[in-house]
Design a protein around this motif. Sequence first.
Motif, PDB file in Angstrom:
ATOM      1  N   GLU A 139      39.990  41.863  56.295  1.00 40.59           N
ATOM      2  CA  GLU A 139      40.238  42.396  54.960  1.00 40.59           C
ATOM      3  C   GLU A 139      40.054  41.337  53.890  1.00 40.59           C
ATOM      4  O   GLU A 139      40.100  40.158  54.150  1.00 40.59           O
ATOM      5  CB  GLU A 139      41.698  42.831  54.801  1.00 40.59           C
ATOM      6  CG  GLU A 139      42.236  43.797  55.718  1.00 40.59           C
ATOM      7  CD  GLU A 139      43.685  44.154  55.353  1.00 40.59           C
ATOM      8  OE1 GLU A 139      44.107  43.998  54.196  1.00 40.59           O
ATOM      9  OE2 GLU A 139      44.367  44.589  56.258  1.00 40.59           O
ATOM     10  N   GLN A 140      39.923  41.849  52.670  1.00 40.01           N
ATOM     11  CA  GLN A 140      40.063  41.002  51.509  1.00 40.01           C
ATOM     12  C   GLN A 140      41.445  41.280  50.936  1.00 40.01           C
ATOM     13  O   GLN A 140      41.861  42.436  50.851  1.00 40.01           O
ATOM     14  CB  GLN A 140      39.004  41.321  50.460  1.00 40.01           C
ATOM     15  CG  GLN A 140      37.680  40.679  50.730  1.00 40.01           C
ATOM     16  CD  GLN A 140      36.776  40.780  49.518  1.00 40.01           C
ATOM     17  OE1 GLN A 140      36.973  41.590  48.631  1.00 40.01           O
ATOM     18  NE2 GLN A 140      35.771  39.945  49.502  1.00 40.01           N
ATOM     19  N   ILE A 141      42.138  40.242  50.576  1.00 40.48           N
ATOM     20  CA  ILE A 141      43.481  40.375  50.012  1.00 40.48           C
ATOM     21  C   ILE A 141      43.356  40.643  48.516  1.00 40.48           C
ATOM     22  O   ILE A 141      42.598  39.977  47.827  1.00 40.48           O
ATOM     23  CB  ILE A 141      44.299  39.086  50.250  1.00 40.48           C
ATOM     24  CG1 ILE A 141      44.383  38.758  51.737  1.00 40.48           C
ATOM     25  CG2 ILE A 141      45.674  39.178  49.598  1.00 40.48           C
ATOM     26  CD1 ILE A 141      45.161  39.732  52.566  1.00 40.48           C
ATOM     27  N   LYS A 176      38.999  26.731  45.735  1.00 33.55           N
ATOM     28  CA  LYS A 176      38.187  26.772  46.958  1.00 33.55           C
ATOM     29  C   LYS A 176      38.916  27.547  48.046  1.00 33.55           C
ATOM     30  O   LYS A 176      38.317  28.266  48.825  1.00 33.55           O
ATOM     31  CB  LYS A 176      37.928  25.355  47.489  1.00 33.55           C
ATOM     32  CG  LYS A 176      36.921  24.565  46.729  1.00 33.55           C
ATOM     33  CD  LYS A 176      36.689  23.234  47.428  1.00 33.55           C
ATOM     34  CE  LYS A 176      35.750  22.371  46.630  1.00 33.55           C
ATOM     35  NZ  LYS A 176      35.557  21.069  47.271  1.00 33.55           N
ATOM     36  N   ILE A 177      40.221  27.344  48.094  1.00 33.97           N
ATOM     37  CA  ILE A 177      41.077  27.921  49.128  1.00 33.97           C
ATOM     38  C   ILE A 177      42.455  28.159  48.519  1.00 33.97           C
ATOM     39  O   ILE A 177      42.917  27.365  47.692  1.00 33.97           O
ATOM     40  CB  ILE A 177      41.147  26.967  50.354  1.00 33.97           C
ATOM     41  CG1 ILE A 177      41.939  27.561  51.510  1.00 33.97           C
ATOM     42  CG2 ILE A 177      41.664  25.612  49.961  1.00 33.97           C
ATOM     43  CD1 ILE A 177      41.887  26.707  52.781  1.00 33.97           C
ATOM     44  N   THR A 178      43.072  29.268  48.894  1.00 28.32           N
ATOM     45  CA  THR A 178      44.398  29.595  48.363  1.00 28.32           C
ATOM     46  C   THR A 178      45.321  29.997  49.511  1.00 28.32           C
ATOM     47  O   THR A 178      44.934  30.768  50.385  1.00 28.32           O
ATOM     48  CB  THR A 178      44.324  30.750  47.339  1.00 28.32           C
ATOM     49  OG1 THR A 178      43.424  30.388  46.282  1.00 28.32           O
ATOM     50  CG2 THR A 178      45.696  31.051  46.748  1.00 28.32           C
ATOM     51  N   ILE A 179      46.520  29.464  49.454  1.00 31.61           N
ATOM     52  CA  ILE A 179      47.568  29.845  50.414  1.00 31.61           C
ATOM     53  C   ILE A 179      48.452  30.873  49.722  1.00 31.61           C
ATOM     54  O   ILE A 179      48.961  30.620  48.629  1.00 31.61           O
ATOM     55  CB  ILE A 179      48.428  28.626  50.814  1.00 31.61           C
ATOM     56  CG1 ILE A 179      47.576  27.549  51.474  1.00 31.61           C
ATOM     57  CG2 ILE A 179      49.587  29.069  51.714  1.00 31.61           C
ATOM     58  CD1 ILE A 179      48.284  26.202  51.610  1.00 31.61           C
ATOM     59  N   GLY A 187      39.009  36.080  48.367  1.00 31.18           N
ATOM     60  CA  GLY A 187      40.146  36.763  48.957  1.00 31.18           C
ATOM     61  C   GLY A 187      39.945  37.118  50.415  1.00 31.18           C
ATOM     62  O   GLY A 187      40.750  37.826  51.000  1.00 31.18           O
ATOM     63  N   ASN A 188      38.857  36.605  51.021  1.00 29.08           N
ATOM     64  CA  ASN A 188      38.635  36.823  52.450  1.00 29.08           C
ATOM     65  C   ASN A 188      39.618  35.980  53.246  1.00 29.08           C
ATOM     66  O   ASN A 188      39.793  34.786  52.972  1.00 29.08           O
ATOM     67  CB  ASN A 188      37.208  36.425  52.851  1.00 29.08           C
ATOM     68  CG  ASN A 188      36.171  37.291  52.181  1.00 29.08           C
ATOM     69  OD1 ASN A 188      36.261  38.511  52.208  1.00 29.08           O
ATOM     70  ND2 ASN A 188      35.181  36.657  51.568  1.00 29.08           N
ATOM     71  N   VAL A 189      40.253  36.582  54.231  1.00 30.71           N
ATOM     72  CA  VAL A 189      41.244  35.874  55.032  1.00 30.71           C
ATOM     73  C   VAL A 189      40.561  34.850  55.931  1.00 30.71           C
ATOM     74  O   VAL A 189      39.635  35.174  56.674  1.00 30.71           O
ATOM     75  CB  VAL A 189      42.081  36.862  55.874  1.00 30.71           C
ATOM     76  CG1 VAL A 189      43.043  36.119  56.793  1.00 30.71           C
ATOM     77  CG2 VAL A 189      42.843  37.817  54.965  1.00 30.71           C
ATOM     78  N   LEU A 190      41.034  33.606  55.848  1.00 35.06           N
ATOM     79  CA  LEU A 190      40.519  32.522  56.674  1.00 35.06           C
ATOM     80  C   LEU A 190      41.427  32.242  57.864  1.00 35.06           C
ATOM     81  O   LEU A 190      40.965  31.883  58.938  1.00 35.06           O
ATOM     82  CB  LEU A 190      40.378  31.242  55.843  1.00 35.06           C
ATOM     83  CG  LEU A 190      39.473  31.324  54.624  1.00 35.06           C
ATOM     84  CD1 LEU A 190      39.600  30.059  53.783  1.00 35.06           C
ATOM     85  CD2 LEU A 190      38.032  31.559  55.055  1.00 35.06           C
TER      86      LEU A 190
END
Length: 188
Positions: A50-52, A74-77, A164-167
């Motif tokens: 999913e995309q969040i 670049k990246i989000t928690i 928003g793609n889950v990594l």
Amino acid sequence: MKIFRQITFSTIIIMFLTACHSQKNGTPQNDNTSNDTEISEQKESETQSEQISFVMEDINGNQVSVKDVFSKNKITIIDFWASWCGPCRQEMPNLVNTYNKYKEQGLGIVGVSLDEDKEQWKDAVKEMDMTWIQLSDLKGWGNSAAQMYGIQAIPFTIIVDKKGNVLNIGLRGEALESFVHNYINSTK
């Protein structure tokens, strides 16, 4: 793949034992560890495809779309937590250190609080020096984002890219910092 599943299973068990859990009518919902693990593994595979995306009020009452926050980093928690959660408070210094170390390199954090009391939430944010965006609808375990993504134990993280793609999900401490470090350095 087998090793990944074993690591994932071990991570889920550790998270179950060191987290605050959702309760219904005063009784923990997570009575069955193996059932909880199956649900978490199912949710992990669903979430990773999913995309969040959600909109919620920040600590000042402003509506914030998390997609707007993601696009700046670049990246989000996404960190699901609460002021009353002991394991969340115990983990917070690790998150603060990771943020301070990587924010200039493109790390963002969105805190999603499962608090119901706004003053306790605000006090905890200040006390623990959480300088990133904080969101909450002040509905406790009924938090709309927590419900949307099946969060049943906190602290819990979902790590996403710019879109928003889950990594990755459920990382804490050294594992979280290592993932952030590797991701940021691989996208330079």
